[in-house]
Design a protein around this motif. Structure first.
Motif, mmCIF file in Angstrom:
data_model
loop_
_atom_site.group_PDB
_atom_site.id
_atom_site.type_symbol
_atom_site.label_atom_id
_atom_site.label_comp_id
_atom_site.label_asym_id
_atom_site.label_seq_id
_atom_site.Cartn_x
_atom_site.Cartn_y
_atom_site.Cartn_z
ATOM 1 N N ILE A 71 7.326 -47.500 8.034
ATOM 2 C CA ILE A 71 6.829 -47.871 9.361
ATOM 3 C C ILE A 71 7.968 -48.450 10.195
ATOM 4 O O ILE A 71 8.175 -48.066 11.349
ATOM 5 C CB ILE A 71 5.693 -48.908 9.235
ATOM 6 N N VAL A 72 8.722 -49.371 9.578
ATOM 7 C CA VAL A 72 9.804 -50.032 10.315
ATOM 8 C C VAL A 72 10.876 -49.022 10.696
ATOM 9 O O VAL A 72 11.483 -49.121 11.768
ATOM 10 C CB VAL A 72 10.402 -51.174 9.474
ATOM 11 N N VAL A 73 11.087 -48.025 9.820
ATOM 12 C CA VAL A 73 12.082 -47.003 10.138
ATOM 13 C C VAL A 73 11.681 -46.237 11.378
ATOM 14 O O VAL A 73 12.507 -45.939 12.247
ATOM 15 C CB VAL A 73 12.275 -46.057 8.935
ATOM 16 N N VAL A 74 10.386 -45.932 11.497
ATOM 17 C CA VAL A 74 9.938 -45.221 12.691
ATOM 18 C C VAL A 74 10.159 -46.094 13.924
ATOM 19 O O VAL A 74 10.526 -45.612 14.995
ATOM 20 C CB VAL A 74 8.455 -44.825 12.550
ATOM 21 N N TRP A 75 9.975 -47.401 13.788
ATOM 22 C CA TRP A 75 10.154 -48.278 14.944
ATOM 23 C C TRP A 75 11.609 -48.435 15.346
ATOM 24 O O TRP A 75 11.956 -48.324 16.515
ATOM 25 C CB TRP A 75 9.587 -49.674 14.642
ATOM 26 N N GLY B 125 3.136 -38.035 -4.635
ATOM 27 C CA GLY B 125 2.756 -39.442 -4.757
ATOM 28 C C GLY B 125 2.746 -40.129 -3.404
ATOM 29 O O GLY B 125 3.285 -39.617 -2.424
ATOM 30 N N LEU B 126 2.136 -41.318 -3.379
ATOM 31 C CA LEU B 126 1.940 -42.006 -2.103
ATOM 32 C C LEU B 126 3.260 -42.448 -1.484
ATOM 33 O O LEU B 126 3.433 -42.391 -0.271
ATOM 34 C CB LEU B 126 1.027 -43.213 -2.311
ATOM 35 N N GLY B 127 4.202 -42.896 -2.329
ATOM 36 C CA GLY B 127 5.500 -43.303 -1.804
ATOM 37 C C GLY B 127 6.208 -42.129 -1.151
ATOM 38 O O GLY B 127 6.769 -42.255 -0.057
ATOM 39 N N PHE B 128 6.153 -40.972 -1.803
ATOM 40 C CA PHE B 128 6.748 -39.764 -1.239
ATOM 41 C C PHE B 128 6.079 -39.412 0.083
ATOM 42 O O PHE B 128 6.727 -39.049 1.057
ATOM 43 C CB PHE B 128 6.590 -38.613 -2.228
ATOM 44 N N MET B 129 4.739 -39.561 0.109
ATOM 45 C CA MET B 129 3.980 -39.199 1.304
ATOM 46 C C MET B 129 4.406 -40.046 2.499
ATOM 47 O O MET B 129 4.711 -39.520 3.569
ATOM 48 C CB MET B 129 2.490 -39.390 1.032
ATOM 49 N N ILE B 130 4.476 -41.392 2.320
ATOM 50 C CA ILE B 130 4.810 -42.214 3.483
ATOM 51 C C ILE B 130 6.254 -41.988 3.917
ATOM 52 O O ILE B 130 6.546 -41.985 5.097
ATOM 53 C CB ILE B 130 4.521 -43.718 3.265
ATOM 54 N N PHE B 131 7.129 -41.754 2.951
ATOM 55 C CA PHE B 131 8.536 -41.591 3.324
ATOM 56 C C PHE B 131 8.759 -40.273 4.053
ATOM 57 O O PHE B 131 9.429 -40.230 5.088
ATOM 58 C CB PHE B 131 9.420 -41.660 2.080
ATOM 59 N N SER B 132 8.144 -39.196 3.542
ATOM 60 C CA SER B 132 8.374 -37.909 4.206
ATOM 61 C C SER B 132 7.643 -37.855 5.549
ATOM 62 O O SER B 132 8.122 -37.234 6.484
ATOM 63 C CB SER B 132 7.946 -36.755 3.300
ATOM 64 N N SER B 133 6.508 -38.550 5.648
ATOM 65 C CA SER B 133 5.806 -38.566 6.941
ATOM 66 C C SER B 133 6.610 -39.347 7.966
ATOM 67 O O SER B 133 6.620 -38.990 9.147
ATOM 68 C CB SER B 133 4.429 -39.218 6.806
ATOM 69 N N ALA B 134 7.292 -40.402 7.523
ATOM 70 C CA ALA B 134 8.107 -41.183 8.462
ATOM 71 C C ALA B 134 9.259 -40.341 8.981
ATOM 72 O O ALA B 134 9.638 -40.449 10.146
ATOM 73 C CB ALA B 134 8.640 -42.437 7.786
ATOM 74 N N GLU B 135 9.793 -39.459 8.110
ATOM 75 C CA GLU B 135 10.886 -38.610 8.568
ATOM 76 C C GLU B 135 10.412 -37.595 9.614
ATOM 77 O O GLU B 135 11.178 -37.175 10.468
ATOM 78 C CB GLU B 135 11.511 -37.883 7.375
#
Lengths: 270, 286
Positions: free
Chosen positions: A126-130, B232-242
């Motif tokens: 989240i913080v990275v997006v911000w 996995g969930l960690g992979f999901m949030i990280f790739s979605s942030a990218e």
């Protein structure tokens, strides 16, 4: 930090050090080195999978000569110190304030419980997006991870101060400020010390993870790029650095500090 | 008496006045936070790229699960059912790591607690391994095992094993020698001592260690999935942030914390309390 009892402990440590403990430790380290050397000599392509200890030491010379290792180490420690001290400076007063009033404490307890269970590393995307991959991002993650454990511990510490002390102070005519200064703050001191150690420990993990993920220079970044560049000896060097610096920080700075605080301010009579 | 008063008294009797007060007070910050979140969407203080609408986060769950063929596909971790695949593979890793790591950690811990020579060797190694936090192993694990299940499992096992080791060792050391000696006097052998004295005596410490290692392990797993995972969930949030899909990131973070809270609150904490009640050596006057 360098109180008399700490000095005494240091002296006691050095008195005991040359004895069995050190011999034992050296033997174990030599044993591990030998096993490590043996494994790295038997496997194929040891430079990639498990470089020998000699190569790791050589790579450390190389990195010190280039000035990279000291600068990475300094960056990491600076980040830890800045992040965790801001976190503690915010978290301790916050916990104290919440602890003053039972209604307010009841109000915020579940929310803090919730946020404490969201690990700082999970907040990272989240913080990275911000803010992108910046120092601000790493700092925010460190702050987040160190703030909640300390605020939580201080809050429970304040609430565990026996009511009769507060009543006694109030009966003797203490003002609200005096109660905070003379009763609540000393009474929650052991919790503050324990919580500081806890949140600095969390902050340390967050620093490493934050540097890896955000790509800011430091020990975490060093092991991460070392893996990318196929320099496994640098990865292992970084891991050893991380482990050793945490052991030194924890065993010779934070734990004695915690023990001294509990000894001085603890409510348990011995 | 009016109906409202009767109902309010009945509710207070049913749940307990203090607990009701705590629930209501505790929910206030959450309500404020969620309404602030919603107000942000309405008034657009911060753009939706940074803070998504609540509805979008809710929808993201179903959008990710949209192409799913059915329960069978979800259970076989098919790539079409993204949401359930991520959740199930994270939970699967936790279970797998617990099944492998806990018995080994407990066994080695009891062994080290029983014999000084073994603990003299294993303890320094354990202190060092514990201080290289699980996350720092990730790059080396990627070199050894590549990206995927093995790496994440290795990180989690590494975190669980050493914590369990220390807790069971301390638990065994805390058991009074008198119990061991009395079992030996009455003709028990070494195995009897382990099963009848050490294991029950160390149980409270072992279970607290279990709770602690699950907490640390879950954090380490999320980090490992971010860097060295392919699901996995960690992979999901990280790739979605990218990809700047902030609603998926929020969804993932909320699910991560809910899973952790649920296991901790409804599985591990009652287990810990029960164990201390059942096996704890602290005598409580009834």
């Amino acid at each position: 930090m360098l109180s008399r009892s700490n000095l005494n402990r240091l002296a006691a440590f050095w008195r005991h050090f040359p004895a069995a403990n050190a011999v034992n430790l050296t033997l174990i380290i030599i044993g591990i080195m030998l096993v490590w050397l043996l494994i790295s000599n038997t496997i194929e392509n040891p430079a990639r999978y498990l470089p020998s200890p000699i190569q790791v030491v050589l790579s450390s010379f190389d990195m010190i000569y280039k000035g990279l290792l000291p600068s990475y180490f300094g960056d990491t420690i600076t980040r830890l110190v800045v992040g965790s001290s801001i976190g503690l400076a915010l978290g301790i007063p916050f916990g104290l304030l919440l602890g003053l009033n039972r209604t307010v404490a009841d109000m915020f307890y579940p929310m803090m419980n919730f946020f404490q269970s969201v690990s700082g590393i999970a907040i990272f995307p989240i913080v990275v997006v911000w803010w992108g991959n910046s120092d601000k991002t790493v700092l925010a993650v460190i702050l987040y991870t160190s703030f909640f454990p300390i605020a939580f511990t201080v809050l429970s510490g304040v609430r565990e101060v026996p009511l009769r002390y507060i009543h006694a102070a109030r009966t003797l005519g203490a003002s609200r400020y005096q109660i905070i200064r003379d009763v609540l703050l000393p009474g929650s001191m052991p919790h503050i010390a324990t919580g500081s150690r806890l949140s600095i420990g969390f902050a340390w993990r967050a620093v490493i993870a934050g540097e890896m993920l955000a790509g800011r220079e430091g020990l975490g970044w060093m092991i991460f790029t070392g893996q990318d560049a196929d320099k496994t000896s640098e990865v292992i060097l970084g891991m050893v650095m991380i482990g050793v610096s945490w052991i030194i920080l924890d065993h010779y700075l934070l734990r004695p500090f915690e023990a001294d605080t509990i000894e001085r301010w603890g409510l348990v009579q011995r | 008496m009016s109906i409202v008063a009767t109902a309010s008294i009945a509710i207070q009797r049913r749940f307990g006045r203090q607990r009701l007060r705590q629930y209501i007070l505790g929910s206030i910050p959450f309500v404020v936070l969620i309404s602030a979140w919603h107000m942000n969407t309405v008034f657009e203080w911060l753009p939706p790229v940074f803070i998504p609408a609540i509805g979008e986060v809710w929808d993201a769950f179903f959008i990710l699960q949209e192409d799913c063929a059915g329960v069978g596909a979800a259970l076989t971790l098919d790539n079409s059912c993204l949401m359930s695949t991520h959740i199930l593979s994270s939970i699967g890793r936790v279970i797998l790591a617990a099944v492998i790591g806990l018995p080994f950690g407990i066994a080695f811990g009891i062994l080290a607690g029983m014999s000084r020579p073994i603990s003299k060797i294993l303890e320094p190694i354990g202190i060092f391994a514990n201080s290289i936090s699980g996350i720092a192993w990730i790059p080396l694990a990627i070199v050894w095992f590549g990206v995927g299940w093995m790496t994440t499992l290795f990180i989690m096992l590494n975190t669980i094993f050493w914590l369990m080791f220390f807790n069971s060792m301390m638990g065994v050391r805390g058991v009074a020698r008198v119990y061991e000696q009395s079992v030996l006097t009455m003709g028990g052998n070494r195995l009897d001592v382990i099963t009848q004295v050490y294991l029950p005596g160390a149980m409270p410490s072992i279970i607290s260690g279990m709770r602690m290692s699950m907490g640390f392990g879950w954090r380490a797993l999320i980090a490992a999935e971010m860097i060295g995972g392919d699901s996995g969930l960690g992979f999901m949030i990280f790739s979605s942030a990218e990809e700047f899909k902030i609603e998926e990131v929020f969804l993932g973070v909320i699910i991560i914390s809910l899973i952790f809270l649920a296991t901790d609150r409804y599985l591990l904490m009652p287990l810990e309390k029960w164990t201390i009640h059942r096996w704890g050596l602290v005598w409580k006057p009834t």
